[in-house]
Design an enzyme around this catalytic site. Structure first.
Site, PDB file in Angstrom:
ATOM      1  N   ARG A  41       0.826  -1.206   0.000  1.00  0.00           N
ATOM      2  CA  ARG A  41       0.000   0.000   0.000  1.00  0.00           C
ATOM      3  C   ARG A  41       0.861   1.256   0.000  1.00  0.00           C
ATOM      4  NH1 ARG A  41      -5.313  -0.896   3.869  1.00  0.00           N
ATOM      5  NH2 ARG A  41      -6.255  -2.585   2.638  1.00  0.00           N
ATOM      6  N   ASP A  59       5.392  -1.652  11.831  1.00  0.00           N
ATOM      7  CA  ASP A  59       4.325  -1.572  12.831  1.00  0.00           C
ATOM      8  C   ASP A  59       4.722  -0.556  13.887  1.00  0.00           C
ATOM      9  OD1 ASP A  59       2.487  -1.983  14.899  1.00  0.00           O
ATOM     10  OD2 ASP A  59       2.407  -4.143  14.584  1.00  0.00           O
ATOM     11  N   ARG A 121       7.854  11.688  22.552  1.00  0.00           N
ATOM     12  CA  ARG A 121       8.966  12.003  23.457  1.00  0.00           C
ATOM     13  C   ARG A 121      10.297  11.981  22.708  1.00  0.00           C
ATOM     14  NH1 ARG A 121       6.222   8.364  26.804  1.00  0.00           N
ATOM     15  NH2 ARG A 121       7.866   6.814  26.549  1.00  0.00           N
ATOM     16  N   SER A 138      -8.232  11.393  17.787  1.00  0.00           N
ATOM     17  CA  SER A 138      -9.068  10.962  18.886  1.00  0.00           C
ATOM     18  C   SER A 138     -10.345  10.328  18.335  1.00  0.00           C
ATOM     19  CB  SER A 138      -9.378  12.156  19.803  1.00  0.00           C
ATOM     20  OG  SER A 138     -10.058  11.718  20.959  1.00  0.00           O
ATOM     21  N   TYR A 152     -10.339  -0.069  22.564  1.00  0.00           N
ATOM     22  CA  TYR A 152     -10.007   1.056  21.684  1.00  0.00           C
ATOM     23  C   TYR A 152     -10.208   2.383  22.406  1.00  0.00           C
ATOM     24  CZ  TYR A 152     -10.747   4.361  17.795  1.00  0.00           C
ATOM     25  OH  TYR A 152     -10.710   5.446  16.945  1.00  0.00           O
ATOM     26  N   LYS A 156      -7.596   5.557  23.274  1.00  0.00           N
ATOM     27  CA  LYS A 156      -7.780   6.903  22.733  1.00  0.00           C
ATOM     28  C   LYS A 156      -7.893   7.940  23.847  1.00  0.00           C
ATOM     29  CE  LYS A 156      -7.555   6.348  18.305  1.00  0.00           C
ATOM     30  NZ  LYS A 156      -6.483   7.020  17.527  1.00  0.00           N
TER      31      LYS A 156
END
Length: 232
Positions: A41, A59, A121, A138, A152, A156
């Site tokens: 992709r 990942d 960070r 969000s 999930y 978030k």
């Protein structure tokens, strides 16, 4: 070497809103670093968007992959915008928390909160040097309590707090942006077998992100649907 350009790192840029954001910023002459788990992709994305996009398969939950992303920023010696877009629903089909294993919870929270926080960070030196912007994707699930969305949603909610607290601590403009329900592959996975064609396309949320970067309102949590040039 200093680079006379605007540089963005947008995670999860191969599909959905991430792809729309990568395309929009590259079209405005930004250099965009992006990643995704599926290398094919990313190849397709670069073929369409062009050489302003630097694609790195991997990942976001993998620390070594994050180090590769950081290395690309270091090579450019610049970072003006960091958008945490990559995320996961957790195990699908979605299920009640009593059926979600500790391992699945930990993975969902790493992808949705821990990995973005670690990346923020690590990239602080470049963000502070450029007076950069951090935007985290969000969801209304971060402030509501929808059955089966617990893994999930908790990630978030944590990401919202981590992003906005980092801004308060470091003097950066940071935002948690809820793009609303969109017609994406991930949203479809949350509603298997249902027709979600009534949801807006991801591109409809892009102007809100462009406006945030252009106008830089006070740090905070925003809904994309509420953002317009007149309202920011």
């Amino acid at each position: 070497m200093e680079q006379d350009m605007s540089v963005a790192l947008i995670t999860g840029g191969s599909a959905g809103l991430g792809r729309a954001l990568v395309t929009a910023f590259a079209a405005r002459d930004w250099t965009v670093i992006t990643d995704a788990r599926r290398a094919d992709r990313l190849v397709a994305l670069r073929a369409v968007v062009g050489p302003r996009v630097i694609t790195i398969p991997g990942d976001i939950a993998d620390a070594e992959h994050r180090r590769t992303l950081i290395g690309e920023v270091e090579a450019l010696s610049a970072l003006d915008l960091l958008i945490h877009n990559a995320s996961t629903l957790g195990p699908v089909p979605l299920r009640p928390l009593r059926e979600v294993s500790e391992r699945d919870l930990a993975h969902a929270w790493t992808v949705n909160a821990g990995a973005p926080a670690a990346l923020s960070r690590a990239l602080l030196p470049w963000l502070k040097k450029s007076d950069g912007v951090v935007i985290s994707l969000s969801s209304d699930a971060a402030v509501e309590h929808y059955p089966t969305w617990g893994a999930y949603a908790a990630g978030k909610a944590a990401l919202d707090h981590l992003t906005l607290t980092l801004g308060a601590e470091e003097g950066l403009d940071t935002y948690a942006v809820d793009p609303g329900d969109l017609r994406t592959e991930m949203h479809q996975a949350a509603f298997p077998g249902e027709d979600i064609s009534d949801r807006p396309l991801p591109e409809t949320a892009v102007p809100a992100f462009l406006e945030i970067v252009r106008r830089r309102p006070p740090s905070g949590r925003y809904r994309a649907a509420e953002l317009s040039p007149l309202e920011v």
